[in-house]
Design a protein around this motif. Structure first.
Motif, PDB file in Angstrom:
ATOM      1  N   GLU A 210       0.812  -1.219   0.000  1.00  0.00           N
ATOM      2  CA  GLU A 210       0.000   0.000   0.000  1.00  0.00           C
ATOM      3  C   GLU A 210       0.849   1.273   0.000  1.00  0.00           C
ATOM      4  OE1 GLU A 210      -2.799  -0.187   3.177  1.00  0.00           O
ATOM      5  OE2 GLU A 210      -4.172  -1.487   2.069  1.00  0.00           O
ATOM      6  N   LYS A 211       2.121   1.158   0.381  1.00  0.00           N
ATOM      7  CA  LYS A 211       2.995   2.326   0.360  1.00  0.00           C
ATOM      8  C   LYS A 211       3.247   2.819  -1.067  1.00  0.00           C
ATOM      9  CE  LYS A 211       5.400   1.015   4.631  1.00  0.00           C
ATOM     10  NZ  LYS A 211       6.683   0.584   5.234  1.00  0.00           N
ATOM     11  N   LEU A 212       2.992   1.940  -2.051  1.00  0.00           N
ATOM     12  CA  LEU A 212       3.200   2.331  -3.443  1.00  0.00           C
ATOM     13  C   LEU A 212       2.054   3.177  -3.979  1.00  0.00           C
ATOM     14  CD1 LEU A 212       4.519  -1.041  -4.920  1.00  0.00           C
ATOM     15  CD2 LEU A 212       5.849   0.924  -4.165  1.00  0.00           C
ATOM     16  N   LEU A 213       0.938   3.205  -3.266  1.00  0.00           N
ATOM     17  CA  LEU A 213      -0.213   3.967  -3.714  1.00  0.00           C
ATOM     18  C   LEU A 213      -0.053   5.450  -3.357  1.00  0.00           C
ATOM     19  CD1 LEU A 213      -3.077   1.552  -2.634  1.00  0.00           C
ATOM     20  CD2 LEU A 213      -2.167   1.866  -4.934  1.00  0.00           C
ATOM     21  N   ASP A 214      -0.568   6.295  -4.218  1.00  0.00           N
ATOM     22  CA  ASP A 214      -0.558   7.728  -3.967  1.00  0.00           C
ATOM     23  C   ASP A 214      -1.840   8.072  -3.210  1.00  0.00           C
ATOM     24  OD1 ASP A 214      -0.466  10.453  -3.914  1.00  0.00           O
ATOM     25  OD2 ASP A 214       0.015  10.697  -6.049  1.00  0.00           O
ATOM     26  N   LYS A 215      -1.745   8.170  -1.884  1.00  0.00           N
ATOM     27  CA  LYS A 215      -2.922   8.397  -1.058  1.00  0.00           C
ATOM     28  C   LYS A 215      -3.524   9.772  -1.295  1.00  0.00           C
ATOM     29  CE  LYS A 215      -2.555   4.399   1.012  1.00  0.00           C
ATOM     30  NZ  LYS A 215      -2.189   4.286   2.423  1.00  0.00           N
ATOM     31  N   GLU A 216      -2.743  10.701  -1.823  1.00  0.00           N
ATOM     32  CA  GLU A 216      -3.239  12.056  -2.045  1.00  0.00           C
ATOM     33  C   GLU A 216      -3.945  12.199  -3.396  1.00  0.00           C
ATOM     34  OE1 GLU A 216      -0.055  14.774  -1.588  1.00  0.00           O
ATOM     35  OE2 GLU A 216       0.332  14.258   0.521  1.00  0.00           O
ATOM     36  N   LEU A 217      -3.868  11.140  -4.213  1.00  0.00           N
ATOM     37  CA  LEU A 217      -4.509  11.191  -5.533  1.00  0.00           C
ATOM     38  C   LEU A 217      -6.001  10.947  -5.370  1.00  0.00           C
ATOM     39  CD1 LEU A 217      -4.051  11.464  -8.590  1.00  0.00           C
ATOM     40  CD2 LEU A 217      -3.818   8.984  -8.685  1.00  0.00           C
ATOM     41  N   ASP A 218      -6.803  11.950  -5.663  1.00  0.00           N
ATOM     42  CA  ASP A 218      -8.249  11.863  -5.495  1.00  0.00           C
ATOM     43  C   ASP A 218      -8.889  11.650  -6.864  1.00  0.00           C
ATOM     44  OD1 ASP A 218     -10.807  11.925  -4.543  1.00  0.00           O
ATOM     45  OD2 ASP A 218     -10.913  14.114  -4.385  1.00  0.00           O
ATOM     46  N   GLY A 219      -8.934  10.380  -7.277  1.00  0.00           N
ATOM     47  CA  GLY A 219      -9.483  10.090  -8.593  1.00  0.00           C
ATOM     48  C   GLY A 219      -8.535  10.524  -9.688  1.00  0.00           C
ATOM     49  N   ARG A 220      -8.923  10.344 -10.944  1.00  0.00           N
ATOM     50  CA  ARG A 220      -8.056  10.734 -12.058  1.00  0.00           C
ATOM     51  C   ARG A 220      -8.356  12.158 -12.486  1.00  0.00           C
ATOM     52  NH1 ARG A 220      -9.546  10.785 -17.325  1.00  0.00           N
ATOM     53  NH2 ARG A 220     -11.761  10.549 -17.759  1.00  0.00           N
ATOM     54  N   LYS A 221      -7.416  12.773 -13.139  1.00  0.00           N
ATOM     55  CA  LYS A 221      -7.643  14.101 -13.690  1.00  0.00           C
ATOM     56  C   LYS A 221      -8.554  13.972 -14.915  1.00  0.00           C
ATOM     57  CE  LYS A 221      -3.215  15.993 -12.142  1.00  0.00           C
ATOM     58  NZ  LYS A 221      -1.947  16.626 -12.561  1.00  0.00           N
ATOM     59  N   GLU A 222      -9.460  14.905 -15.034  1.00  0.00           N
ATOM     60  CA  GLU A 222     -10.384  14.848 -16.160  1.00  0.00           C
ATOM     61  C   GLU A 222      -9.624  14.981 -17.483  1.00  0.00           C
ATOM     62  OE1 GLU A 222     -13.542  14.129 -16.290  1.00  0.00           O
ATOM     63  OE2 GLU A 222     -13.536  13.793 -14.123  1.00  0.00           O
ATOM     64  N   GLN A 223      -9.875  14.021 -18.382  1.00  0.00           N
ATOM     65  CA  GLN A 223      -9.252  14.024 -19.691  1.00  0.00           C
ATOM     66  C   GLN A 223     -10.319  13.743 -20.730  1.00  0.00           C
ATOM     67  OE1 GLN A 223      -5.213  11.893 -19.496  1.00  0.00           O
ATOM     68  NE2 GLN A 223      -6.256  11.138 -17.688  1.00  0.00           N
ATOM     69  N   GLU A 224     -10.087  14.222 -21.925  1.00  0.00           N
ATOM     70  CA  GLU A 224     -11.080  14.033 -22.982  1.00  0.00           C
ATOM     71  C   GLU A 224     -11.190  12.562 -23.373  1.00  0.00           C
ATOM     72  OE1 GLU A 224     -10.399  16.538 -26.276  1.00  0.00           O
ATOM     73  OE2 GLU A 224     -10.606  18.403 -25.149  1.00  0.00           O
ATOM     74  N   GLN A 225     -10.059  11.864 -23.438  1.00  0.00           N
ATOM     75  CA  GLN A 225     -10.078  10.470 -23.878  1.00  0.00           C
ATOM     76  C   GLN A 225     -10.389   9.520 -22.722  1.00  0.00           C
ATOM     77  OE1 GLN A 225      -7.386  12.439 -24.274  1.00  0.00           O
ATOM     78  NE2 GLN A 225      -6.947  12.646 -26.456  1.00  0.00           N
ATOM     79  N   LEU A 226     -11.051   8.428 -23.060  1.00  0.00           N
ATOM     80  CA  LEU A 226     -11.222   7.318 -22.118  1.00  0.00           C
ATOM     81  C   LEU A 226      -9.899   6.573 -22.049  1.00  0.00           C
ATOM     82  CD1 LEU A 226     -13.365   5.671 -20.424  1.00  0.00           C
ATOM     83  CD2 LEU A 226     -13.512   4.171 -22.426  1.00  0.00           C
ATOM     84  N   GLN A 227      -9.333   6.446 -20.840  1.00  0.00           N
ATOM     85  CA  GLN A 227      -8.014   5.844 -20.666  1.00  0.00           C
ATOM     86  C   GLN A 227      -8.157   4.389 -20.214  1.00  0.00           C
ATOM     87  OE1 GLN A 227      -5.039   7.764 -21.185  1.00  0.00           O
ATOM     88  NE2 GLN A 227      -6.515   9.218 -22.025  1.00  0.00           N
ATOM     89  N   LEU A 228      -7.647   3.460 -21.041  1.00  0.00           N
ATOM     90  CA  LEU A 228      -7.677   2.033 -20.718  1.00  0.00           C
ATOM     91  C   LEU A 228      -6.250   1.523 -20.595  1.00  0.00           C
ATOM     92  CD1 LEU A 228      -9.946   2.579 -23.234  1.00  0.00           C
ATOM     93  CD2 LEU A 228     -10.704   0.371 -22.354  1.00  0.00           C
ATOM     94  N   ALA A 229      -6.008   0.594 -19.661  1.00  0.00           N
ATOM     95  CA  ALA A 229      -4.637   0.132 -19.454  1.00  0.00           C
ATOM     96  C   ALA A 229      -4.576  -1.358 -19.143  1.00  0.00           C
ATOM     97  CB  ALA A 229      -3.973   0.913 -18.320  1.00  0.00           C
ATOM     98  N   TYR A 230      -3.499  -1.959 -19.607  1.00  0.00           N
ATOM     99  CA  TYR A 230      -3.130  -3.330 -19.229  1.00  0.00           C
ATOM    100  C   TYR A 230      -1.735  -3.270 -18.630  1.00  0.00           C
ATOM    101  CZ  TYR A 230      -1.195  -8.025 -19.551  1.00  0.00           C
ATOM    102  OH  TYR A 230      -0.587  -9.212 -19.246  1.00  0.00           O
ATOM    103  N   SER A 231      -1.518  -4.006 -17.550  1.00  0.00           N
ATOM    104  CA  SER A 231      -0.193  -4.075 -16.928  1.00  0.00           C
ATOM    105  C   SER A 231       0.156  -5.533 -16.673  1.00  0.00           C
ATOM    106  CB  SER A 231      -0.198  -3.301 -15.605  1.00  0.00           C
ATOM    107  OG  SER A 231       0.975  -3.586 -14.870  1.00  0.00           O
ATOM    108  N   GLY A 232       1.283  -5.987 -17.223  1.00  0.00           N
ATOM    109  CA  GLY A 232       1.693  -7.368 -16.990  1.00  0.00           C
ATOM    110  C   GLY A 232       2.556  -7.886 -18.121  1.00  0.00           C
TER     111      GLY A 232
END
Length: 316
Positions: A210-232
């Motif tokens: 949990e230390k890797l998480l940004d606790k101060e990040l309150d949701g994502r910043k509004e962006q025009e595009q829908l952002q999709l991601a895969y990690s692995g």
């Protein structure tokens, strides 16, 4: 009461190696050490996934991580990941030199924990159990071998390597005092191989620090595009062709795909997506940076092959 814990994890790694999946027992080791337990982790000194090399010294290089936790890099041969023979030599040299490391330096173990893959170090555990009769043996399974190469690699169940691995797997189950897996239904395999043995089963799935998480990040910043991601990983087992083919069909200025990770199929997928401005390949990045990037996405994706292997469960 503090314990002396030996962890045998040939493909273990530290964050500086940036392997990702190999950090499971790095995190556990730090935590156990903070509780006062002494932890000695034995890993192979070479892994083709390493972005930063580990120390290499014959027969073992010691790397203290914290006051009670130490990595011990057992000397192994380097290998070609596409060569079955060189990988076998890598596995066998780990087993061979693990027999000859100066074990007295690490004290008598209370717990010996072997985590797959590979299964060959069960031979070391047999010797350790003879020498340290009071030590408890914990066996952890993350991928079932030889089922994985049979179902994913189409290897014959009568292949000599498969037969050997099947016997090693059964030996591990027969010898262990407690069984651990990241897969929720892994105890089904235990019942299949040693139906008359009753041992405790612990489901401990993969997780994050949990230390890797940004606790101060309150949701994502509004962006025009829908952002999709895969990690692995980008390999056959990850069934990424489904995601890539879907991404190729979604050309517009309102969607972006972000692929984080590396693997044998990365160059193939990058060629397929060449010139597609809405598909981005970022390669492998450190976990602390990755978590912050993922927190800003709208949708996270994962895909699996439809295999009987997954009846034991999955744990990405």
């Amino acid at each position: 009461m503090s314990k002396n814990i030996w962890v045998i994890n040939q493909f273990g790694s530290t964050p500086k190696n940036n392997v990702g999946s190999g950090e499971r027992f790095y995190q556990f080791g730090k935590y156990w050490g903070s509780l006062g337990h002494k932890v000695s982790l034995f890993a192979g000194s070479y892994n083709h996934h390493f972005q930063e090399p580990s120390p290499r010294k014959f027969p073992v290089a010691e790397e203290p991580i914290s006051e009670n936790f130490q990595f011990n890099w057992v000397w192994v041969t380097k290998y070609n990941p596409n060569s079955g023979f060189s990988r076998l030599m890598n596995w066998l040299t780990f087993v061979f030199f693990l027999f000859f490391i100066p074990k007295r330096k690490y004290g008598k173990p209370d717990i010996i924990l072997l985590t797959s893959m590979s299964l060959w170090p069960i031979l070391n555990v047999v010797a350790m159990k003879i020498r340290y009769r009071k030590a408890k043996f914990f066996f952890e399974v993350r991928d079932f071998w030889p089922l994985t190469p049979i179902q994913m690699g189409n290897m014959s169940k009568n292949h000599p390597a498969i037969i050997v691995m099947r016997r090693l797997e059964k030996l591990a189950f027969r010898l262990c005092d407690e069984f651990i897996s990241v897969l929720p239904n892994a105890d089904l395999r235990l019942k299949e191989l040693v139906p008359n043995k009753k041992i405790p089963f612990h489901w401990i799935p993969n997780g994050i620090d949990e230390k890797l998480l940004d606790k101060e990040l309150d949701g994502r910043k509004e962006q025009e595009q829908l952002q999709l991601a895969y990690s692995g990983a980008l390999g056959i087992a990850n069934c990424m062709d489904v995601i890539i083919q879907s991404a190729l069909k979604m050309e517009n200025d309102k969607v972006e795909f972000h692929i984080f990770g590396d693997g044998p199929l990365r160059s193939h997928f990058e060629k397929l997506c060449q010139g597609k401005a809405w598909i981005h390949f970022h390669g492998k990045i450190p976990k602390n940076e990755l978590m912050k990037r993922l927190q800003k996405m709208d949708v996270l994706m994962i895909s699996w092959q439809d295999l009987d292997l997954y009846r034991y469960g999955v744990s990405a």
